[in-house]
Design a protein around this motif. Structure first.
Motif: not given
Ligand code: ATP
Length: 236
Positions: A63-71
């Protein structure tokens, strides 16, 4: 997996803090970013944490580091802790638990507070804490979410020997649980035996990417490789 592809971070038009950096780290790996002052270690970590704009691509478990999944799965312990002056130690952890919608975290919260000698300081507010205590609260906040990837920026600085010892045990436990660890430091002695990978950075670039095996077959020490790769002069 953490994937960093062609990361470039400029401050203004001329100051290139990170210059086309690419690397990936697997689950259960402890990766150290080693480099002299100003090499770009903190900037790299802040880009991964999503705190700075950058060009390139950063993916955390695809997941992009900007996505909520990664956060949701990323823990970050900054070099300088920034606590809320008027929140207590306990309120800091409760705030994180609410923000991340954690369930059944009480036992783990108390365990962390005890491990880092904060269990008798739960009612102290941020501004009443010493620098080292603030660092420990910051650590507990990052650990509370049970991250799948965690980044520590110069984690040993400001901690007392007992806390350093505890933190080293935490590193190993996280690794054994399959977590990805990225730890920045410029103090070679502090990283000793527990790393799997070392990225040596200099002037915004990775100048050496070493794994444990490559060092076993190398006649030189990590310190010697560091000085050679960064053109730093020992003791200068
Ligand atoms: N907010 C900023 N504005 C302008 N330049 C910055 C900023 N933050 C970092 N830099 C520059 O980016 C480069 C890399 O800095 P960075 O803090 O990433 O290095 P570092 O390897 O973490 O160093 P240290 O070991 O001293 O913490 C340096 O040239 C620094 O001056």
């Amino acid at each position: 997996m953490l994937e960093v592809k062609n990361l470039v971070k400029k401050f203004g038009s001329k100051n290139i803090a990170v210059n086309d950096m690419s690397f990936s780290i697997n689950e259960g790996e402890i990766c150290i970013i080693l480099g002299p002052n100003g090499a770009g270690k903190s900037t790299t970590i802040k880009c991964i944490a999503g705190l700075l704009k950058f060009s390139g691509e950063i993916n955390i478990f695809e997941h992009s580091n900007k996505s909520i999944e990664s956060k949701k799965i990323l823990g970050y312990v900054p070099e300088t802790p920034s606590l809320y002056e008027l929140l207590t130690v306990n309120e800091h952890l409760e705030f994180i638990a609410k923000a991340y919608e954690l369930k059944d975290y009480e036992g783990y919260k108390n365990e962390l507070l005890k491990r880092f000698d904060l269990d008798d300081k739960v009612d102290k507010v941020g501004r009443e804490l010493s620098k080292g205590m603030q660092q420990k609260v910051s650590l507990c906040c990052a650990l509370l979410i049970k991250p799948k990837i965690i980044m520590f920026d110069e984690p040993m600085i400001g901690l007392d020997p007992k806390a350093i010892n505890e933190l080293k045990k935490v590193f190993i436990e996280l690794k054994e649980a399959g977590c990805i660890l990225l730890i920045s430091t410029h103090i070679i002695d502090s990283v000793e035996q527990y790393w799997d990978r070392v990225l040596i950075m200099n002037k915004g670039e990775v100048v050496k990417d070493l794994n444990k095996e490559s060092l076993i077959h190398n006649t030189r020490t990590l310190e010697e490789i560091f000085f050679e790769a960064t053109d730093e002069v020992k003791g200068a």
